[in-house]
Design a protein around this motif. Structure first.
Motif, PDB file in Angstrom:
ATOM      1  N   ALA A   1       0.845  -1.194   0.000  1.00 32.92           N
ATOM      2  CA  ALA A   1       0.000   0.000   0.000  1.00 32.92           C
ATOM      3  C   ALA A   1       0.881   1.245   0.000  1.00 32.92           C
ATOM      4  O   ALA A   1       0.665   2.179  -0.790  1.00 32.92           O
TER       5      ALA A   1
ATOM      6  N   SER B   1       2.522   1.608  -3.376  1.00 35.86           N
ATOM      7  CA  SER B   1       1.612   1.955  -4.465  1.00 35.86           C
ATOM      8  C   SER B   1       1.257   3.438  -4.427  1.00 35.86           C
ATOM      9  O   SER B   1       0.980   4.040  -5.468  1.00 35.86           O
ATOM     10  N   GLU B   2       1.283   4.029  -3.237  1.00 35.60           N
ATOM     11  CA  GLU B   2       0.989   5.470  -3.118  1.00 35.60           C
ATOM     12  C   GLU B   2       2.090   6.316  -3.738  1.00 35.60           C
ATOM     13  O   GLU B   2       1.926   7.533  -3.896  1.00 35.60           O
TER      14      GLU B   2
ATOM     15  N   LYS C   1       6.860  14.167  -2.324  1.00 32.13           N
ATOM     16  CA  LYS C   1       8.094  14.457  -3.052  1.00 32.13           C
ATOM     17  C   LYS C   1       7.850  14.357  -4.553  1.00 32.13           C
ATOM     18  O   LYS C   1       6.835  13.810  -4.988  1.00 32.13           O
TER      19      LYS C   1
ATOM     20  N   LYS D   1      -9.633  10.616  -1.916  1.00 28.95           N
ATOM     21  CA  LYS D   1      -9.395   9.168  -1.858  1.00 28.95           C
ATOM     22  C   LYS D   1      -8.972   8.697  -0.474  1.00 28.95           C
ATOM     23  O   LYS D   1      -9.301   7.586  -0.056  1.00 28.95           O
TER      24      LYS D   1
ATOM     25  N   PRO E   1      -8.111   5.461 -10.228  1.00 25.41           N
ATOM     26  CA  PRO E   1      -7.952   4.335 -11.146  1.00 25.41           C
ATOM     27  C   PRO E   1      -6.514   3.833 -11.279  1.00 25.41           C
ATOM     28  O   PRO E   1      -6.294   2.690 -11.662  1.00 25.41           O
ATOM     29  N   LEU E   2      -5.541   4.677 -10.917  1.00 34.89           N
ATOM     30  CA  LEU E   2      -4.137   4.238 -11.005  1.00 34.89           C
ATOM     31  C   LEU E   2      -3.903   2.950 -10.223  1.00 34.89           C
ATOM     32  O   LEU E   2      -3.121   2.094 -10.612  1.00 34.89           O
ATOM     33  N   ARG E   3      -4.586   2.866  -9.059  1.00 34.88           N
ATOM     34  CA  ARG E   3      -4.319   1.736  -8.167  1.00 34.88           C
ATOM     35  C   ARG E   3      -5.388   0.654  -8.282  1.00 34.88           C
ATOM     36  O   ARG E   3      -5.692  -0.050  -7.311  1.00 34.88           O
ATOM     37  N   GLU E   4      -5.907   0.480  -9.501  1.00 35.36           N
ATOM     38  CA  GLU E   4      -6.981  -0.483  -9.743  1.00 35.36           C
ATOM     39  C   GLU E   4      -6.632  -1.884  -9.252  1.00 35.36           C
ATOM     40  O   GLU E   4      -7.463  -2.576  -8.653  1.00 35.36           O
ATOM     41  N   GLY E   5      -5.409  -2.317  -9.502  1.00 32.16           N
ATOM     42  CA  GLY E   5      -4.988  -3.660  -9.105  1.00 32.16           C
ATOM     43  C   GLY E   5      -5.127  -3.854  -7.601  1.00 32.16           C
ATOM     44  O   GLY E   5      -5.547  -4.909  -7.116  1.00 32.16           O
ATOM     45  N   ARG E   6      -4.773  -2.787  -6.863  1.00 34.44           N
ATOM     46  CA  ARG E   6      -4.856  -2.868  -5.398  1.00 34.44           C
ATOM     47  C   ARG E   6      -6.308  -2.923  -4.959  1.00 34.44           C
ATOM     48  O   ARG E   6      -6.655  -3.690  -4.038  1.00 34.44           O
TER      49      ARG E   6
ATOM     50  N   TRP F   1      -0.170  -3.523  -8.306  1.00 36.31           N
ATOM     51  CA  TRP F   1      -0.816  -2.452  -7.564  1.00 36.31           C
ATOM     52  C   TRP F   1      -0.456  -1.079  -8.111  1.00 36.31           C
ATOM     53  O   TRP F   1      -0.872  -0.064  -7.576  1.00 36.31           O
TER      54      TRP F   1
ATOM     55  N   ARG G   1      12.238  18.254   5.207  1.00 34.88           N
ATOM     56  CA  ARG G   1      12.225  16.866   4.754  1.00 34.88           C
ATOM     57  C   ARG G   1      13.634  16.299   4.566  1.00 34.88           C
ATOM     58  O   ARG G   1      13.795  15.175   4.108  1.00 34.88           O
TER      59      ARG G   1
ATOM     60  N   LYS H   1       0.698   3.539 -17.407  1.00 36.44           N
ATOM     61  CA  LYS H   1       1.050   4.942 -17.170  1.00 36.44           C
ATOM     62  C   LYS H   1       2.517   5.098 -16.758  1.00 36.44           C
ATOM     63  O   LYS H   1       3.165   6.062 -17.126  1.00 36.44           O
TER      64      LYS H   1
ATOM     65  N   GLN I   1      -1.673  14.305   2.692  1.00 31.28           N
ATOM     66  CA  GLN I   1      -1.151  12.976   3.028  1.00 31.28           C
ATOM     67  C   GLN I   1      -0.504  12.906   4.390  1.00 31.28           C
ATOM     68  O   GLN I   1      -0.610  11.901   5.085  1.00 31.28           O
TER      69      GLN I   1
ATOM     70  N   GLY J   1       1.943   9.373 -13.690  1.00 39.59           N
ATOM     71  CA  GLY J   1       2.307   7.990 -13.968  1.00 39.59           C
ATOM     72  C   GLY J   1       3.649   7.625 -13.365  1.00 39.59           C
ATOM     73  O   GLY J   1       3.944   6.455 -13.149  1.00 39.59           O
TER      74      GLY J   1
ATOM     75  N   GLN K   1       2.921   6.293  -6.785  1.00 39.26           N
ATOM     76  CA  GLN K   1       2.566   6.668  -8.155  1.00 39.26           C
ATOM     77  C   GLN K   1       1.709   7.924  -8.161  1.00 39.26           C
ATOM     78  O   GLN K   1       0.689   7.991  -7.465  1.00 39.26           O
ATOM     79  N   LEU K   2       2.153   8.887  -8.921  1.00 38.77           N
ATOM     80  CA  LEU K   2       1.454  10.163  -9.003  1.00 38.77           C
ATOM     81  C   LEU K   2       0.682  10.250 -10.325  1.00 38.77           C
ATOM     82  O   LEU K   2       0.919   9.436 -11.214  1.00 38.77           O
TER      83      LEU K   2
ATOM     84  N   ARG L   1       9.029   9.168  -1.560  1.00 38.21           N
ATOM     85  CA  ARG L   1       8.305   9.193  -0.289  1.00 38.21           C
ATOM     86  C   ARG L   1       7.235  10.265  -0.418  1.00 38.21           C
ATOM     87  O   ARG L   1       7.266  11.067  -1.357  1.00 38.21           O
ATOM     88  N   PRO L   2       6.258  10.282   0.528  1.00 39.08           N
ATOM     89  CA  PRO L   2       5.124  11.198   0.387  1.00 39.08           C
ATOM     90  C   PRO L   2       5.549  12.647   0.175  1.00 39.08           C
ATOM     91  O   PRO L   2       6.522  13.111   0.772  1.00 39.08           O
TER      92      PRO L   2
ATOM     93  N   ASP M   1      -0.169   1.265 -11.821  1.00 41.07           N
ATOM     94  CA  ASP M   1      -0.630   1.289 -13.204  1.00 41.07           C
ATOM     95  C   ASP M   1       0.579   1.193 -14.131  1.00 41.07           C
ATOM     96  O   ASP M   1       1.332   2.157 -14.286  1.00 41.07           O
TER      97      ASP M   1
ATOM     98  N   ASP N   1      10.534  10.727  -9.934  1.00 37.37           N
ATOM     99  CA  ASP N   1      11.892  10.574 -10.453  1.00 37.37           C
ATOM    100  C   ASP N   1      11.957   9.194 -11.082  1.00 37.37           C
ATOM    101  O   ASP N   1      11.532   8.207 -10.479  1.00 37.37           O
TER     102      ASP N   1
ATOM    103  N   PHE O   1       5.537  16.424   7.094  1.00 38.05           N
ATOM    104  CA  PHE O   1       5.565  14.974   7.207  1.00 38.05           C
ATOM    105  C   PHE O   1       6.614  14.457   8.178  1.00 38.05           C
ATOM    106  O   PHE O   1       6.335  13.628   9.042  1.00 38.05           O
TER     107      PHE O   1
END
Lengths: 336, 378
Positions: free
Chosen positions: A241, A244-245, A259, B321, B363-368, A281, B177, A286, B267, A251, A247-248, A256-257, A283, A262, B221
């Protein structure tokens, strides 16, 4: 091998237009990599000498993935690797520099790729053991590894140690009849102490999760054969999880969150996803498009993101990411 | 290392004139000459001040050239090693230094060492500001401080480490950060606590520091991460009772919920909320406990409370989301705990609805989401 950036930049051809169908311009990348060692008239070639052997490793890996393993002459590569070998078994990034774990790993990886261990043994009797002893000497009491005698510790060096030893065939599990050269249980205990509640891993206990560290820790766990038993399905879900987060909407992946994306995270994140069976998990379409947009279709090479200058580091990790994604025409890569 | 964030310059725009090439050739010559200066001197073990200066010239241009930092440390080590072998009287140290040494509770030799190290710290400062993410600069700084701790009286080392805390606070103020900064801060805190012989704990001021950072910028963060890491130890040192622990737990929920209501799309805030919820999750090896004891009833109650609270956040943020992710995660945990009564508080229809929305928004995380659906067994 120059680590100088450019001259090309990601984002398409000279007119700044993206090609209709994003293609992997294999020949351009091969030519780009071959040209890197000819750039000695650039100051940056000299300023990056402290990474030279890693640059060669990155270039060579990219060439292998692109199906052109012989585009860099094997003998020249081997000669360079051997002049970087020090008396204590460690490798430096270039002659005259001090040995370090990072460059020892790159050297061993190159030797494995070009099947050069035989030559190593001929040049230095018991050469592999010598190198392994240097690596082992860098382990600390709490299980982690230092980079060199000056003592900086980081899970990157632990991953380097395990990876290099596995390629040398000298991990404890690879020679069970011999006394272990390193303390795997201590190393594993340290890796586990670097995990956070969010499932990710940091550079040391207490550090925030970072994709690069996730890669090194998952890699270390995988090589030691403990990733499945340690994480379990719940752990893989939690880490998956978090990964998977990365990915922006573009694509691309970040580290890390909050950022920026790259292209090198196409490797650090995706290989980790592969190690925990969660590649789906993200895309893939993309991400593939993003990586291809990081190419310079005219001059070859990939950049960290579309529009920036290319370099060999981002070139190899973008291409490795594509290989993991099953992009046609690329040799298959091993996630760990 | 590699190039990050360097915008493209089209090949045709790069100046390839003979003038430019000549300029670059001279730059390379100067650089190689500066390099040779250091290498030649080190080869013959010339650890003089001139060699030190030669490393400064090279490192100012290329702080990533780690071998030169190694050589610099050899020079410093040599100078330091020579200090205690001074025999009385200290006639090559001037009177001002002798006085300063006495005032700082240092021997003359220690004072010379302190001067050497603080000069190096001063040399590093502008480099660190220019290259805040360079491992080798931070490493050298850590080495200087470790060396100071080894050779100088405790009071001197403490003063130096306090200076480092000030520096790190400044650096994190510029980039909150920067993980090098946070790592170095942890080192400094541990060093100061160690030097006090265990008498001083910095957990309260460090906790307050995260509060300050968060007040300045909610979306901080790394500050939230550190706050979470400090809480377990904070509670132990406060010798917190069950009631104290509950009060703190509720206060943290209050803090994060207020923040989330102002910006549910952030986030960093959801991350901290997840941290608080993780302390109730027995299935997470790396979760810590805040409530003690933490009963089944407690876990159920907080899950109910938060599901309700997050449900309300949907109002005006139906496309967020993170809200749906949180609702799905916590409702699943809730139903595992309250197997019979659970589905009166959270219906299957609701959960299906949340999942549908999530699929649409993300939709990017459809698989998940597909895997999540199987897991939910709707």
């Amino acid at each position: 091998m120059s680590l100088a950036a450019g001259p090309g930049r990601g984002g398409g051809g000279a007119q700044g237009q993206l090609p209709e169908e994003l293609q992997l311009v294999v020949e351009k990348h091969v030519a780009y990599i071959q040209s890197l060692d000819t750039r000695r008239e650039e100051l940056e070639y000299h300023l990056t000498e402290h990474l030279r052997i890693s640059g060669i490793y990155w270039g060579l890996t990219a060439l292998h993935l692109l199906g052109h393993p012989d585009a860099l002459p094997r003998e020249g590569v081997l000669d360079f690797v051997f002049i970087c070998l020090h008396e204590n078994g460690g490798f430096s990034p270039a002659p005259g520099h001090d040995p370090h774990m990072l460059y020892t790993l790159s050297a061993v990886q190159i030797l494995a790729m070009v099947d050069g261990f035989g030559e190593l043994e001929k040049k230095v009797p018991d050469g592999k053991t010598k190198v392994a002893r240097y690596i082992a000497s860098l382990q600390r009491a709490n299980g982690t590894f230092a980079g060199d005698e000056w003592g900086e510790t980081d899970t990157r060096f632990m991953y380097g140690a395990l990876n290099a030893l596995s390629l040398l065939g000298l991990l404890p599990q690879q020679q069970p009849d011999q006394p272990p050269m390193i303390d795997i249980p201590a190393a594993m205990a340290h890796v586990k102490a670097c995990q956070n509640f969010d499932g990710g891993f940091g550079s040391e206990p207490g550090a925030e999760s970072h994709s690069g560290q996730v890669f090194t820790c998952c890699g270390a766990l995988s090589i030691a054969g403990e990733i499945d038993s340690y994480l379990g399905e719940a752990g893989k879900d939690r880490l998956g999880a978090w990964l998977s987060e990365r990915q922006l909407p573009s694509g691309g992946l970040n580290g890390r969150p909050e950022k920026l994306v790259d292209v090198c995270y196409s490797w650090w994140v995706m290989s980790s996803m592969a190690m925990i069976d969660r590649l789906h998990w993200i895309d893939k379409g993309k991400l593939t498009a993003f990586i291809l947009q990081c190419q310079d279709a005219d001059e070859g090479g990939l950049a960290d993101r579309p529009g920036d200058m290319v370099d060999v580091f981002h070139t190899v990790f973008g291409i490795a990411g594509l290989s993991l994604l099953g992009h046609p025409g690329l040799v298959e890569v091993d996630a760990a | 290392m590699a190039s990050h964030g360097i915008p493209r310059v089209s090949g045709t725009l790069v100046d390839k004139s003979e003038q430019a090439k000549e300029k670059e050739r001279r730059q390379i010559e100067r650089y190689k000459a500066a390099e040779a200066e250091v290498i030649d001197r080190i080869r013959v073990k010339d650890y003089s001040a001139t060699t030190l200066q030669a490393t400064s010239t090279l490192l100012a241009q290329n702080p990533e050239y780690y071998t030169i930092w190694n050589h610099r440390r050899l020079v410093l080590q040599d100078a330091i090693a020579k200090e205690p072998t001074r025999t009385q009287p200290d006639d090559d140290i001037d009177a001002a230094d002798l006085t300063a040494a006495r005032l700082a509770n240092q021997t003359p030799a220690q004072h010379q060492i302190a001067l050497l190290l603080t000069e190096d710290l001063a040399f590093l400062l502008p480099l660190l500001k220019q290259y805040p993410k360079c491992y080798w600069i931070w490493n050298h700084r850590a080495w200087l401080l470790a060396t100071a701790t080894q050779h100088l009286p405790t009071s001197s080392a403490v003063t130096l480490w306090q200076g480092e805390m000030g520096l790190v606070t400044k650096m994190l103020g510029m980039d909150s950060r920067n993980f090098h900064g946070w790592g170095y801060r942890r080192t400094a805190v541990a060093a100061l606590e160690g030097l006090s012989g265990g008498d001083v704990s910095l957990v309260e001021p460090e906790f307050e520091y995260t509060t300050k950072m968060i007040r300045a910028n909610l979306s901080n963060f790394s500050a939230w991460h550190n706050r979470g890491r400090l809480i377990p130890r904070l509670l132990v040192e406060r010798q917190a009772s069950s009631e104290d622990r509950r009060k703190l737990f509720d206060a943290e929920f209050e803090l994060i919920t207020t923040a989330l209501y102002t910006d549910p799309y952030d986030q960093s805030l959801w991350f901290y909320h997840q941290y608080l919820m993780s302390t109730l999750d027995t299935g997470n090896k790396h979760s810590v406990s805040i409530l003690e004891p933490c009963t089944h009833g407690d876990r159920v109650r907080y899950l109910e409370q938060e599901i309700e609270s997050i449900r309300e956040m949907l109002d005006g943020a139906e496309d967020c989301k993170y809200i749906y992710q949180a609702l799905l995660e916590y409702s699943m945990r809730y139903l595992e705990m309250e197997v019979e009564a659970g589905n009166q508080k959270v219906t299957t229809a609701e959960r299906k609805g949340w999942l549908e929305e999530l699929r649409k928004i993300d939709p990017l995380r459809e698989g998940r989401w597909n895997d999540l659906e199987s897991k939910m067994k709707l």
